[in-house]
Scaffold this motif. Structure first.
Motif, PDB file in Angstrom:
ATOM      1  N   ASP A 380       0.846  -1.192   0.000  1.00 52.07           N
ATOM      2  CA  ASP A 380       0.000   0.000   0.000  1.00 52.07           C
ATOM      3  C   ASP A 380       0.880   1.240   0.000  1.00 52.07           C
ATOM      4  N   GLU A 381       0.276   2.399   0.212  1.00 53.46           N
ATOM      5  CA  GLU A 381       1.032   3.654   0.170  1.00 53.46           C
ATOM      6  C   GLU A 381       2.032   3.759   1.309  1.00 53.46           C
ATOM      7  N   GLN A 382       1.833   3.053   2.388  1.00 53.53           N
ATOM      8  CA  GLN A 382       2.773   3.057   3.515  1.00 53.53           C
ATOM      9  C   GLN A 382       3.831   1.967   3.374  1.00 53.53           C
ATOM     10  N   GLN A 383       3.896   1.320   2.179  1.00 50.98           N
ATOM     11  CA  GLN A 383       4.879   0.282   1.903  1.00 50.98           C
ATOM     12  C   GLN A 383       4.691  -0.948   2.782  1.00 50.98           C
ATOM     13  N   ARG A 384       3.450  -1.206   3.207  1.00 52.66           N
ATOM     14  CA  ARG A 384       3.139  -2.430   3.920  1.00 52.66           C
ATOM     15  C   ARG A 384       2.663  -3.473   2.912  1.00 52.66           C
ATOM     16  N   ILE A 385       3.077  -4.712   3.105  1.00 54.52           N
ATOM     17  CA  ILE A 385       2.761  -5.790   2.179  1.00 54.52           C
ATOM     18  C   ILE A 385       1.321  -6.219   2.375  1.00 54.52           C
ATOM     19  N   ALA A 392       6.914 -15.664  -4.448  1.00 58.45           N
ATOM     20  CA  ALA A 392       7.648 -14.751  -3.578  1.00 58.45           C
ATOM     21  C   ALA A 392       8.087 -15.455  -2.293  1.00 58.45           C
ATOM     22  N   GLU A 393       7.270 -16.373  -1.805  1.00 57.15           N
ATOM     23  CA  GLU A 393       7.663 -17.142  -0.632  1.00 57.15           C
ATOM     24  C   GLU A 393       8.937 -17.932  -0.895  1.00 57.15           C
ATOM     25  N   GLN A 394       9.034 -18.553  -2.095  1.00 53.70           N
ATOM     26  CA  GLN A 394      10.216 -19.337  -2.426  1.00 53.70           C
ATOM     27  C   GLN A 394      11.446 -18.460  -2.641  1.00 53.70           C
ATOM     28  N   ALA A 403       4.814 -12.425   6.090  1.00 53.53           N
ATOM     29  CA  ALA A 403       5.174 -11.230   5.313  1.00 53.53           C
ATOM     30  C   ALA A 403       4.058 -10.202   5.265  1.00 53.53           C
ATOM     31  N   ILE A 404       2.798 -10.632   5.112  1.00 55.62           N
ATOM     32  CA  ILE A 404       1.686  -9.692   4.949  1.00 55.62           C
ATOM     33  C   ILE A 404       1.538  -8.862   6.220  1.00 55.62           C
ATOM     34  N   GLY A 405       1.424  -7.545   6.025  1.00 55.76           N
ATOM     35  CA  GLY A 405       1.297  -6.599   7.126  1.00 55.76           C
ATOM     36  C   GLY A 405       2.607  -5.999   7.557  1.00 55.76           C
ATOM     37  N   THR A 406       3.742  -6.567   7.134  1.00 54.41           N
ATOM     38  CA  THR A 406       5.041  -5.996   7.492  1.00 54.41           C
ATOM     39  C   THR A 406       5.537  -5.066   6.388  1.00 54.41           C
ATOM     40  N   SER A 407       6.607  -4.307   6.688  1.00 57.68           N
ATOM     41  CA  SER A 407       7.156  -3.363   5.723  1.00 57.68           C
ATOM     42  C   SER A 407       7.991  -4.106   4.680  1.00 57.68           C
ATOM     43  N   ILE A 408       7.965  -3.568   3.469  1.00 57.81           N
ATOM     44  CA  ILE A 408       8.768  -4.141   2.383  1.00 57.81           C
ATOM     45  C   ILE A 408      10.259  -3.961   2.625  1.00 57.81           C
ATOM     46  N   GLY A 468      -7.066   3.814  -1.959  1.00 57.08           N
ATOM     47  CA  GLY A 468      -5.794   4.473  -2.201  1.00 57.08           C
ATOM     48  C   GLY A 468      -4.984   3.744  -3.263  1.00 57.08           C
ATOM     49  N   LYS A 469      -3.695   4.027  -3.275  1.00 60.57           N
ATOM     50  CA  LYS A 469      -2.803   3.432  -4.270  1.00 60.57           C
ATOM     51  C   LYS A 469      -2.265   2.096  -3.781  1.00 60.57           C
ATOM     52  N   LEU A 470      -2.111   1.220  -4.759  1.00 60.11           N
ATOM     53  CA  LEU A 470      -1.458  -0.059  -4.525  1.00 60.11           C
ATOM     54  C   LEU A 470      -0.281  -0.175  -5.496  1.00 60.11           C
ATOM     55  N   TYR A 471       0.878  -0.583  -4.963  1.00 62.64           N
ATOM     56  CA  TYR A 471       2.076  -0.775  -5.771  1.00 62.64           C
ATOM     57  C   TYR A 471       2.374  -2.270  -5.847  1.00 62.64           C
ATOM     58  N   THR A 472       2.510  -2.758  -7.081  1.00 69.61           N
ATOM     59  CA  THR A 472       2.809  -4.173  -7.279  1.00 69.61           C
ATOM     60  C   THR A 472       4.196  -4.300  -7.901  1.00 69.61           C
ATOM     61  N   VAL A 473       5.017  -5.105  -7.244  1.00 70.76           N
ATOM     62  CA  VAL A 473       6.387  -5.341  -7.705  1.00 70.76           C
ATOM     63  C   VAL A 473       6.496  -6.791  -8.158  1.00 70.76           C
ATOM     64  N   MET A 474       6.977  -6.987  -9.398  1.00 70.70           N
ATOM     65  CA  MET A 474       7.268  -8.322  -9.915  1.00 70.70           C
ATOM     66  C   MET A 474       8.792  -8.444 -10.012  1.00 70.70           C
ATOM     67  N   LEU A 475       9.328  -9.436  -9.313  1.00 73.22           N
ATOM     68  CA  LEU A 475      10.780  -9.583  -9.270  1.00 73.22           C
ATOM     69  C   LEU A 475      11.174 -10.993  -9.658  1.00 73.22           C
ATOM     70  N   ARG A 476      12.406 -11.103 -10.153  1.00 70.88           N
ATOM     71  CA  ARG A 476      12.939 -12.380 -10.625  1.00 70.88           C
ATOM     72  C   ARG A 476      14.348 -12.555 -10.084  1.00 70.88           C
ATOM     73  N   ASP A 477      14.623 -13.732  -9.576  1.00 72.63           N
ATOM     74  CA  ASP A 477      15.965 -14.066  -9.092  1.00 72.63           C
ATOM     75  C   ASP A 477      16.865 -14.363 -10.302  1.00 72.63           C
ATOM     76  N   VAL A 478      17.917 -13.549 -10.472  1.00 77.08           N
ATOM     77  CA  VAL A 478      18.807 -13.701 -11.629  1.00 77.08           C
ATOM     78  C   VAL A 478      20.201 -14.131 -11.189  1.00 77.08           C
ATOM     79  N   THR A 479      20.257 -14.889 -10.111  1.00 77.06           N
ATOM     80  CA  THR A 479      21.566 -15.328  -9.609  1.00 77.06           C
ATOM     81  C   THR A 479      22.315 -16.144 -10.647  1.00 77.06           C
ATOM     82  N   GLU A 480      21.609 -17.089 -11.271  1.00 77.57           N
ATOM     83  CA  GLU A 480      22.270 -17.941 -12.257  1.00 77.57           C
ATOM     84  C   GLU A 480      22.727 -17.146 -13.467  1.00 77.57           C
ATOM     85  N   ARG A 481      21.917 -16.174 -13.888  1.00 75.86           N
ATOM     86  CA  ARG A 481      22.319 -15.371 -15.034  1.00 75.86           C
ATOM     87  C   ARG A 481      23.564 -14.539 -14.731  1.00 75.86           C
ATOM     88  N   VAL A 482      23.611 -13.965 -13.511  1.00 73.06           N
ATOM     89  CA  VAL A 482      24.781 -13.171 -13.133  1.00 73.06           C
ATOM     90  C   VAL A 482      26.020 -14.052 -13.084  1.00 73.06           C
TER      91      VAL A 482
END
Length: 722
Positions: A380-385, A392-394, A403-408, A468-482
């Motif tokens: 959310d706008e306060q950066q709470r999950i 994302a759990e993995q 994770a839900i309710g804590t800060s990012i 209010g606003k919702l921010y959605t982040v999509m992330l990918r683990d690129v360890t192998e690529r690096v």
């Protein structure tokens, strides 16, 4: 639930009573239009790909034809060498007996030892004629009267094919070119029809004969001025070429390529023999090329053609595959559009039912998010999950419940948290729907719940809901690529180290070979020359010394002198001895002087190295860079002037080579014929090893400028060259 459009349904809304044809008309039209558009796009793509692959096939065919041109020129040069050997006999006879014409017996013995009928080059008849021989003086058989002006092997008495010199305009022109230029001249003329024999094809077509003429002078080398050359001329060595065997043997290396050769004024077909000249450019062949080969003052027109299916197989298969794929895509797109348009035209009752099913769609969306392989985190706008999917759990090694309710911030390294908050705030103010995160750096860093940092790629999006606003982040683990990228960088460094080692080994090998050629072989040739001179002096003191033997010894001594010169030139090309003995600057000065002498290109030089002393490796690198740059100028630039600057500025060594030639289009690094410049690539590798830089400034018709900067410390070592 009643079906939409069923007139018997009491619940059908107004306007739903349609005929079956009306309900399908719009979807069918839309599907047909879509199918046509997709299929036309596929067909256009197929044509583009087909044309491109055909151009590639044509380039391959042109390269093969260029190899055939080189083979023809090489065979003609071999024939020229045969004439030069015969001219040596004439000169020897002239110097020994005071007569420019060898005896018929001596000529027959010499030519019979050459075995012209069984070995290349393709000279089947070899002759000699004195300068200014009158017509009708040729064709004397061996053993006839001693006064011969024309000698021919094999011996023949017939002159039906025009065997006498000077009886045709083509022959006279060739003799004049040869006498004036001191080089071999070619004559192409038509044979009388009755002497051409029965042709296998093109009955009655004129046959052509090709002769090579080499002038023979009393002195070697011949005088420089043309009047002096004519005065020193004693005759001509000439040979008749077996053009059918010549071109057939070369054409055999390309069995799927049709070869047609014509030449002369007017043009006559030389190969295939007896073929009409009009057929030279006709035929159903798919790939064609016409080259012009200049030799001995004549132009040979060489036409190549082929219908080799392997050249166009890739183009045909690719275009067919694209058309087939386009047809399949058109069918699939038409079906999709048909279904979409038909669903879009649903009745109001079906739209109401769709709204009733919106909750089910939302559930499906959540199921898709949960099954996604991408880690998805919504705050959310306060950066709470507020949402945390299983992926994302993995990745973050934390359960959604924790994770839900804590800060990012717990999943961001502490050193990046403040910057992350500012980035999210700026993104919210822009109103942009979505954007990739970390544009200033290709890889971001995330923090797992267990404290491990790892590289990630992420994108962020924002939406507004009623709260209010919702921010959605999509992330990918690129360890192998690096890891793979790091391994690739390490491999690249290893390849550069290998390249540097190969350059060093190659230079050492060149140095060793050049030393052995200069010291060992050169000394042996010198000793051989001294022994030969001793033998020549001893025979000269004998009153009955045979003159032919003395003349042959003189020829052998000249050959040894020529061989010594060749050995010195080859050794200098491998590695100039002065580079090791005298240093870099004398070696560059010798290289520039040799280049100007060999190619006739003016050179402006500015060589001001100051007090710099160059190491062996640095001197070798700079010398090879200058050598490779001048080689490119000679091969590709078509320049008339070259300027070279070699100066030391502060702690940098600057080397600039510039020409006024044709340059390279678009400023690209090229080395001719559109091929990749391995010479320039080698220069870059040499400079990279020394920690320097290379820049190129060029354009079409604007010349070519190569600038190399090398740190002075990299080429100036304690153990410097003298």
């Amino acid at each position: 639930m009643p079906a939409a459009g069923n007139s018997s349904s009491p619940h059908a809304p107004p306007g739903s009573h349609r005929r079956p044809g009306e309900s399908l008309r719009a979807p069918v039209l839309a599907a047909t239009a879509t199918a046509l558009i997709v299929f036309i796009a596929a067909a256009v793509s197929a044509l583009i790909v087909h044309d491109h692959l055909l151009r590639v096939a044509q380039e391959n065919f042109d390269a093969r034809a260029a190899h055939v041109d080189s083979d023809i020129r090489r065979e003609l040069l071999l024939c020229t060498q045969l004439l030069r050997g015969a001219s040596g006999l004439v000169v020897s006879q002239s110097q020994n007996a005071g007569d420019a014409t060898p005896t018929p017996d001596a000529w027959d013995r010499y030519v019979s030892r050459l075995d012209l009928d069984d070995s290349p080059p393709c000279v089947r008849s070899l002759g000699y004629a004195t300068a200014g021989a009158p017509a009708g003086a040729s064709g004397a058989a061996p053993g006839g009267a001693p006064a011969h002006t024309v000698l021919m092997w094999p011996p023949r008495g017939d002159t039906s094919d025009g065997g006498e010199l000077g009886v045709s305009d083509a022959t006279r022109a060739a003799l004049m070119r040869a006498a004036n230029s001191s080089e071999v001249a070619m004559a192409i003329r038509e044979l009388p029809r009755e002497s051409g024999g029965t042709a296998q094809r093109g009955e009655g077509q004129p046959r052509a004969r090709v002769d090579l003429y080499l002038p023979v002078y009393r002195t070697a080398p011949p005088p420089t001025l043309v009047p002096a050359r004519r005065a020193a001329l004693i005759g001509f060595a000439f040979g008749r070429l077996d053009t059918e065997y010549l071109f057939a043997s070369i054409s055999a290396h390309e069995p799927r390529m049709t070869l047609r050769v014509s030449g002369g004024q007017p043009a006559m077909m030389l190969y295939p023999p007896g073929a009409p000249l009009e057929e030279q450019y006709d035929g159903p062949e798919r790939f064609k090329r016409i080259d012009t080969l200049h030799f001995g003052g004549e132009a040979l027109t060489i036409a190549y053609a082929t219908s080799d299916p392997t050249l166009a197989a890739s183009a045909d298969f690719s275009s067919s595959a694209i058309v087939a794929a386009g047809f399949a895509a058109a069918v699939i797109a038409a079906a999709a559009v048909f279904i979409f348009v038909r669903k879009r035209g649903t009745t109001l009752a079906e739209a109401g039912m769709a709204r009733a099913r919106s909750s089910q769609d939302e559930a499906r969306l959540m199921a898709i998010i949960r099954s996604s392989s991408e880690a998805i985190v919504t705050t959310d706008e306060q950066q709470r999950i507020v949402m945390f999917n299983p992926a994302a759990e993995q990745v973050l090694r934390c359960s959604a419940m924790d994770a839900i309710g804590t800060s990012i911030d717990r999943f961001i390294p502490e050193r990046f948290r403040a910057e992350h908050r500012r980035h999210v705030e700026r993104f919210g103010e822009t109103g942009v729907t979505e954007r990739k995160m970390g544009r200033q750096q290709p890889v971001l860093v995330g923090l797992r719940a267990d404290g491990e940092e790892f590289p990630i790629e992420a994108s962020i999006s924002q939406i507004h809901d009623g709260r209010g606003k919702l921010y959605t982040v999509m992330l990918r683990d690129v360890t192998e690529r690096v890891r793979s990228e790091d391994a690739l960088k390490a491999s690249r460094q290893e390849l550069r180290a290998l390249s540097a080692n190969l350059q060093s080994v190659r230079e050492d090998e060149k140095t060793r070979i050049a030393r052995e050629l200069h010291d060992d072989l050169g000394q042996q040739l010198t000793a051989l020359k001294m022994d030969l001179s001793s033998v020549e002096q001893s025979l000269g003191e004998l009153p009955s010394a045979p003159a032919p033997v003395l003349a042959q010894l003189i020829t052998m001594r000249r050959l040894i002198d020529s061989t010594v010169g060749s050995v010195r030139r080859i050794a200098a090309d491998l590695r100039p001895v002065m580079l090791d003995d005298l240093g870099l600057l004398p070696a560059i000065d010798w290289l520039l002087t040799d280049f100007r002498t060999r190619y006739g290109i003016e050179i402006e030089r500015r060589i001001e190295p100051g007090q710099a002393q160059f190491s062996r490796n640095g001197a070798t690198t700079l010398f090879r860079i200058v050598q490779e740059a001048l080689t490119n100028v000679a091969r590709h630039a078509e320049a008339t002037r070259v300027s070279i600057a070699f100066v030391v500025e502060d702690d940098q060594c600057l080397l600039r080579i510039e020409d006024n030639g044709c340059g390279a289009p678009g400023g690209r690094d090229k080395e001719g014929n559109g091929e990749k410049s391995f010479g320039l690539l080698g220069i870059r590798e040499r400079v990279h090893i020394l920690g320097g830089s290379v820049s190129i400034d060029t354009a079409a018709k604007q010349g070519f400028k190569l600038t190399v900067r090398v740190p002075l410390a990299a080429i100036q070592q304690e153990e410097a060259l003298p």
